[in-house]
Design an enzyme around this catalytic site. Structure first.
Site, PDB file in Angstrom:
ATOM      1  N   ARG A 115      15.106  27.865  61.147  1.00 44.51           N
ATOM      2  CA  ARG A 115      15.726  26.563  61.378  1.00 44.51           C
ATOM      3  C   ARG A 115      16.008  25.864  60.058  1.00 44.51           C
ATOM      4  NH1 ARG A 115      10.509  23.915  64.628  1.00 44.51           N
ATOM      5  NH2 ARG A 115       8.961  24.479  63.080  1.00 44.51           N
ATOM      6  N   ARG A 121       0.641  33.172  61.155  1.00 43.77           N
ATOM      7  CA  ARG A 121       1.964  33.185  60.548  1.00 43.77           C
ATOM      8  C   ARG A 121       1.988  32.101  59.482  1.00 43.77           C
ATOM      9  NH1 ARG A 121       5.042  37.353  61.133  1.00 43.77           N
ATOM     10  NH2 ARG A 121       7.004  36.177  61.226  1.00 43.77           N
ATOM     11  N   TYR A 134      -3.281  26.113  68.147  1.00 45.82           N
ATOM     12  CA  TYR A 134      -2.127  25.336  67.747  1.00 45.82           C
ATOM     13  C   TYR A 134      -2.310  23.920  68.273  1.00 45.82           C
ATOM     14  CZ  TYR A 134       2.240  23.619  66.357  1.00 45.82           C
ATOM     15  OH  TYR A 134       3.177  22.853  65.713  1.00 45.82           O
ATOM     16  N   ARG A 150      15.472  22.093  81.448  1.00 41.48           N
ATOM     17  CA  ARG A 150      15.910  20.963  82.282  1.00 41.48           C
ATOM     18  C   ARG A 150      17.285  21.233  82.864  1.00 41.48           C
ATOM     19  NH1 ARG A 150      14.669  17.483  77.595  1.00 41.48           N
ATOM     20  NH2 ARG A 150      12.439  17.013  77.628  1.00 41.48           N
ATOM     21  N   ARG A 205       5.553  25.034  75.775  1.00 42.31           N
ATOM     22  CA  ARG A 205       5.822  23.781  75.069  1.00 42.31           C
ATOM     23  C   ARG A 205       7.262  23.346  75.227  1.00 42.31           C
ATOM     24  NH1 ARG A 205       2.761  23.288  70.451  1.00 42.31           N
ATOM     25  NH2 ARG A 205       4.539  23.107  69.068  1.00 42.31           N
ATOM     26  N   ASP A 257      -0.921  19.962  68.060  1.00 48.43           N
ATOM     27  CA  ASP A 257      -0.007  18.966  67.536  1.00 48.43           C
ATOM     28  C   ASP A 257      -0.846  17.862  66.899  1.00 48.43           C
ATOM     29  OD1 ASP A 257       2.620  19.775  67.938  1.00 48.43           O
ATOM     30  OD2 ASP A 257       2.548  19.263  70.067  1.00 48.43           O
ATOM     31  N   GLU A 265      13.688  27.127  56.806  1.00 45.71           N
ATOM     32  CA  GLU A 265      12.325  27.566  57.132  1.00 45.71           C
ATOM     33  C   GLU A 265      12.344  29.056  57.479  1.00 45.71           C
ATOM     34  OE1 GLU A 265      10.286  24.879  59.863  1.00 45.71           O
ATOM     35  OE2 GLU A 265       9.268  26.600  60.769  1.00 45.71           O
TER      36      GLU A 265
HETATM   37  P1  FAD Z   1      -4.210  20.625  58.619  1.00 48.77           P
HETATM   38  O1  FAD Z   1      -3.180  19.569  58.581  1.00 48.77           O
HETATM   39  O2  FAD Z   1      -3.789  22.035  58.407  1.00 48.77           O
HETATM   40  O3  FAD Z   1      -5.310  20.244  57.529  1.00 48.77           O
HETATM   41  C1  FAD Z   1      -6.329  21.109  57.121  1.00 48.77           C
HETATM   42  C2  FAD Z   1      -6.595  20.811  55.665  1.00 48.77           C
HETATM   43  O4  FAD Z   1      -7.781  21.512  55.247  1.00 48.77           O
HETATM   44  C3  FAD Z   1      -5.478  21.290  54.744  1.00 48.77           C
HETATM   45  O5  FAD Z   1      -5.035  20.218  53.950  1.00 48.77           O
HETATM   46  C4  FAD Z   1      -6.145  22.375  53.889  1.00 48.77           C
HETATM   47  O6  FAD Z   1      -5.645  22.425  52.569  1.00 48.77           O
HETATM   48  C5  FAD Z   1      -7.592  21.940  53.918  1.00 48.77           C
HETATM   49  N1  FAD Z   1      -8.553  23.017  53.649  1.00 48.77           N
HETATM   50  C6  FAD Z   1      -8.585  24.249  54.189  1.00 48.77           C
HETATM   51  N2  FAD Z   1      -9.618  24.956  53.692  1.00 48.77           N
HETATM   52  C7  FAD Z   1     -10.252  24.131  52.804  1.00 48.77           C
HETATM   53  C8  FAD Z   1     -11.395  24.287  51.969  1.00 48.77           C
HETATM   54  N3  FAD Z   1     -12.073  25.441  51.931  1.00 48.77           N
HETATM   55  N4  FAD Z   1     -11.761  23.252  51.183  1.00 48.77           N
HETATM   56  C9  FAD Z   1     -11.057  22.087  51.190  1.00 48.77           C
HETATM   57  N5  FAD Z   1      -9.966  21.892  51.980  1.00 48.77           N
HETATM   58  C10 FAD Z   1      -9.581  22.897  52.779  1.00 48.77           C
HETATM   59  N6  FAD Z   1       2.548  18.471  65.041  1.00 48.77           N
HETATM   60  C11 FAD Z   1       3.182  17.487  65.734  1.00 48.77           C
HETATM   61  O7  FAD Z   1       2.528  16.687  66.407  1.00 48.77           O
HETATM   62  N7  FAD Z   1       4.550  17.353  65.690  1.00 48.77           N
HETATM   63  C12 FAD Z   1       5.329  18.201  64.969  1.00 48.77           C
HETATM   64  O8  FAD Z   1       6.562  18.056  64.946  1.00 48.77           O
HETATM   65  C13 FAD Z   1       4.687  19.245  64.234  1.00 48.77           C
HETATM   66  N8  FAD Z   1       5.424  20.107  63.518  1.00 48.77           N
HETATM   67  C14 FAD Z   1       4.798  21.077  62.819  1.00 48.77           C
HETATM   68  C15 FAD Z   1       5.575  21.947  62.060  1.00 48.77           C
HETATM   69  C16 FAD Z   1       4.979  22.944  61.326  1.00 48.77           C
HETATM   70  C17 FAD Z   1       5.841  23.862  60.518  1.00 48.77           C
HETATM   71  C18 FAD Z   1       3.551  23.084  61.351  1.00 48.77           C
HETATM   72  C19 FAD Z   1       2.894  24.186  60.575  1.00 48.77           C
HETATM   73  C20 FAD Z   1       2.776  22.229  62.096  1.00 48.77           C
HETATM   74  C21 FAD Z   1       3.384  21.221  62.846  1.00 48.77           C
HETATM   75  N9  FAD Z   1       2.636  20.319  63.594  1.00 48.77           N
HETATM   76  C22 FAD Z   1       3.269  19.336  64.296  1.00 48.77           C
HETATM   77  C23 FAD Z   1       1.163  20.433  63.677  1.00 48.77           C
HETATM   78  C24 FAD Z   1       0.429  19.547  62.673  1.00 48.77           C
HETATM   79  O9  FAD Z   1       0.723  19.977  61.370  1.00 48.77           O
HETATM   80  C25 FAD Z   1      -1.070  19.659  62.981  1.00 48.77           C
HETATM   81  O10 FAD Z   1      -1.334  19.113  64.244  1.00 48.77           O
HETATM   82  C26 FAD Z   1      -1.966  18.935  62.021  1.00 48.77           C
HETATM   83  O11 FAD Z   1      -1.667  19.312  60.710  1.00 48.77           O
HETATM   84  C27 FAD Z   1      -3.401  19.299  62.352  1.00 48.77           C
HETATM   85  O12 FAD Z   1      -4.273  18.702  61.457  1.00 48.77           O
HETATM   86  P2  FAD Z   1      -5.564  19.483  60.940  1.00 48.77           P
HETATM   87  O13 FAD Z   1      -6.365  18.488  60.200  1.00 48.77           O
HETATM   88  O14 FAD Z   1      -6.215  20.212  62.053  1.00 48.77           O
HETATM   89  O15 FAD Z   1      -5.014  20.636  59.979  1.00 48.77           O
HETATM   90  N1  UDP Z   2      11.518  29.004  70.718  1.00 41.62           N
HETATM   91  C1  UDP Z   2      12.633  29.803  70.790  1.00 41.62           C
HETATM   92  N2  UDP Z   2      13.855  29.270  70.457  1.00 41.62           N
HETATM   93  C2  UDP Z   2      13.994  27.998  70.029  1.00 41.62           C
HETATM   94  C3  UDP Z   2      12.851  27.181  69.943  1.00 41.62           C
HETATM   95  C4  UDP Z   2      11.619  27.716  70.276  1.00 41.62           C
HETATM   96  O1  UDP Z   2      12.535  30.965  71.137  1.00 41.62           O
HETATM   97  O2  UDP Z   2      15.123  27.576  69.727  1.00 41.62           O
HETATM   98  C5  UDP Z   2      10.208  29.591  71.110  1.00 41.62           C
HETATM   99  C6  UDP Z   2       9.523  30.293  69.911  1.00 41.62           C
HETATM  100  O3  UDP Z   2       8.790  31.394  70.397  1.00 41.62           O
HETATM  101  C7  UDP Z   2       8.622  29.178  69.403  1.00 41.62           C
HETATM  102  C8  UDP Z   2       8.155  28.518  70.712  1.00 41.62           C
HETATM  103  O4  UDP Z   2       9.328  28.568  71.549  1.00 41.62           O
HETATM  104  O5  UDP Z   2       7.552  29.698  68.652  1.00 41.62           O
HETATM  105  C9  UDP Z   2       7.653  27.100  70.585  1.00 41.62           C
HETATM  106  O6  UDP Z   2       8.678  26.301  70.020  1.00 41.62           O
HETATM  107  P1  UDP Z   2       8.393  24.952  69.237  1.00 41.62           P
HETATM  108  O7  UDP Z   2       9.689  24.336  68.888  1.00 41.62           O
HETATM  109  O8  UDP Z   2       7.424  24.147  70.017  1.00 41.62           O
HETATM  110  O9  UDP Z   2       7.701  25.501  67.936  1.00 41.62           O
HETATM  111  P2  UDP Z   2       7.208  24.747  66.609  1.00 41.62           P
HETATM  112  O10 UDP Z   2       8.058  23.518  66.422  1.00 41.62           O
HETATM  113  O11 UDP Z   2       5.788  24.444  66.847  1.00 41.62           O
HETATM  114  O12 UDP Z   2       7.430  25.754  65.544  1.00 41.62           O
END
Ligand code: FAD
Ligand code: UDP
Length: 386
Positions: free
Chosen positions: A288, A257, A359, A183, A179, A361, A311
């Site tokens: 971060r 995690r 995973y 560059r 991901r 997005d 975080e």
């Molecule tokens: P979720 O958003 O996890 O939704 C699932 C929902 O189901 C939750 O609200 C949960 O409470 C509910 N649920 C679970 N079990 C039950 C149950 N039994 N009954 C009722 N409800 C239930 N994506 C990006 O594109 N850009 C980013 O910068 C980005 N940053 C991220 C940073 C972090 C720290 C994390 C964790 C994720 C990030 N993502 C990012 C990913 C993004 O959060 C997901 O793509 C998105 O949330 C996926 O949607 P989803 O509906 O699959 O899951």
């Molecule tokens: N990563 C790293 N150093 C950084 C940023 C990312 O080692 O400064 C690695 C780490 O293993 C991470 C993965 O690259 O889990 C993907 O990074 P990304 O920023 O896409 O993770 P997210 O934002 O989804 O947590």
């Protein structure tokens, strides 16, 4: 709870996957749909809210940057919000100095105290990576050292990955690091997609609009498993919760995690000068720090206070929110067993990050939901109507 039985479409989970499916069922099929959400807000991990103390919009589950090259997804989401022109950049702090991340020519020149041109850098990195002699990278560590060599890996990747995963990087999939681009120029954008931006009025505004459709009934603080026996036995269910939980963990637990987020409101206009700073060094416990005001430079926020979020990552237990699938080989084997069970489950579609142990997005979750609607739900509806 009364009235649940009337719904022929039920969605467990209101993240982007569940929300997209609900919107399609309501607007394309014109059918009533029930959304059950365990948490006390809608939107899953993409949820954002305005902090009452500072007035700053923050993303409850860490910075969520919207980026996609999928024109269909871009056009779908912009029906619910305007988007800003924000483009994401990240810095990383190693041994008291700031570098750009992903690793680019600035990172390289600063780290080695050089002044290489792109062509010289290509030769330099070629020498670093040749020493590793990795031809077919099979895991995260091999993939990283084959791209950047050992010294940059040790400085910027090894420590961060150790904190983020607490798992031997030689057992983590190479995809996890793919991901991140490498560059050999000064382009410091974190993403390379065709479209990028943030919802002008916040993610919460997107979900408010989607769920405002009167054909959608959304219930928060409602776990699917608590009301399952009150649902219509003929209903089509879209389940976006953890797949291992659905099957009572009978094939074992999948590795996840979880994250702990610590909010602080320092009394300054600007704490770190950037939206996200990564901390790869092992002597700092967090991975971060997010400073949300920088996600919206177009807004007028107060100058006497800011909002930051540290975080921390750890293994998820059953009571924790699962955020990142670890996806070791053992996990992949276990997931394959669950996927077989899921296929045999008639009237239940498994989707989203938790339901498919992938995973995703946001744009990928939306794309997968649009596809699921077209290939599984619309045909089911047509059959039902016939
Ligand atoms: P979720 O958003 O996890 O939704 C699932 C929902 O189901 C939750 O609200 C949960 O409470 C509910 N649920 C679970 N079990 C039950 C149950 N039994 N009954 C009722 N409800 C239930 N994506 C990006 O594109 N850009 C980013 O910068 C980005 N940053 C991220 C940073 C972090 C720290 C994390 C964790 C994720 C990030 N993502 C990012 C990913 C993004 O959060 C997901 O793509 C998105 O949330 C996926 O949607 P989803 O509906 O699959 O899951
Ligand atoms: N990563 C790293 N150093 C950084 C940023 C990312 O080692 O400064 C690695 C780490 O293993 C991470 C993965 O690259 O889990 C993907 O990074 P990304 O920023 O896409 O993770 P997210 O934002 O989804 O947590």
């Amino acid at each position: 709870m009364t009235g649940l039985r009337q719904f022929r479409y039920v969605i467990a989970g209101s993240g982007f996957f569940g929300a997209t499916i609900a919107e399609r069922i309501a607007t394309v099929l014109g059918a009533p749909v029930l959304v059950l959400e365990r948490r006390h807000h809608l939107g899953g991990n993409s949820h954002s809210e305005i902090d009452p103390e500072t007035g700053i919009e923050y993303h409850r589950y860490g910075s969520h940057l919207f980026h996609t090259s999928n024109a269909e997804v871009w056009s779908w989401i912009r029906r619910f919000s305007d988007f800003t022109h924000y483009r994401h950049r990240v810095l990383t702090r190693h041994k008291g100095r700031m570098y750009t991340m992903p690793i680019n020519l600035m990172t390289l020149n600063r780290f080695f105290d050089l002044d290489l041109t792109p062509a010289q850098a290509a030769g330099f990195v070629g020498e670093l990576t040749a020493r590793e002699a990795v031809t077919q990278p099979r895991n995260l560590e091999e993939k990283a050292v084959s791209q950047i060599g050992r010294a940059l890996y040790d400085a910027f990747i090894r420590g961060y990955t150790a904190k983020q995963w607490e798992t031997d990087p030689r057992t983590l999939p190479a995809e996890t690091i793919k991901r991140l681009p490498v560059r050999l120029n000064y382009n410091d954008f974190y993403f390379s997609d065709l479209y990028e931006g943030l919802p002008a009025a916040g993610y919460h505004a997107i979900f408010d609009r989607i769920f405002a459709d009167r054909r959608i009934t959304a219930l928060c603080d409602c776990d699917f498993f608590d009301v399952r026996d009150q649902l219509n036995p003929e209903a089509l269910i879209v389940y976006t919760g953890p797949i291992d939980r659905y099957f009572g963990y009978r094939c074992g637990e999948l590795g996840w995690r979880t994250l702990d987020f610590e909010i602080e409101r320092p009394p300054v206009a600007d704490f770190q000068g950037a939206a996200v700073v990564n901390y790869p060094d092992p002597d700092v416990r967090w991975t971060r720090i997010h400073e949300f005001r920088h996600l919206h430079p177009e807004r007028r926020y107060r100058n006497d206070v800011t909002l930051i979020m540290r975080e921390y990552s750890r293994f998820a237990g059953r009571g924790d929110e699962p955020y990142y699938p670890i996806d070791t080989r053992a996990d992949a084997g276990r997931y394959a067993e669950y996927a077989r069970l899921a296929e045999a489950e008639s009237r239940v579609i498994f989707g989203g990050r938790l339901g498919t142990y992938r995973y995703l997005d946001m744009h990928q979750a939306i794309a997968a939901a649009l596809r699921t609607f077209e290939t599984k739900i619309a045909p089911h509806a047509a059959q039902f109507a016939a």
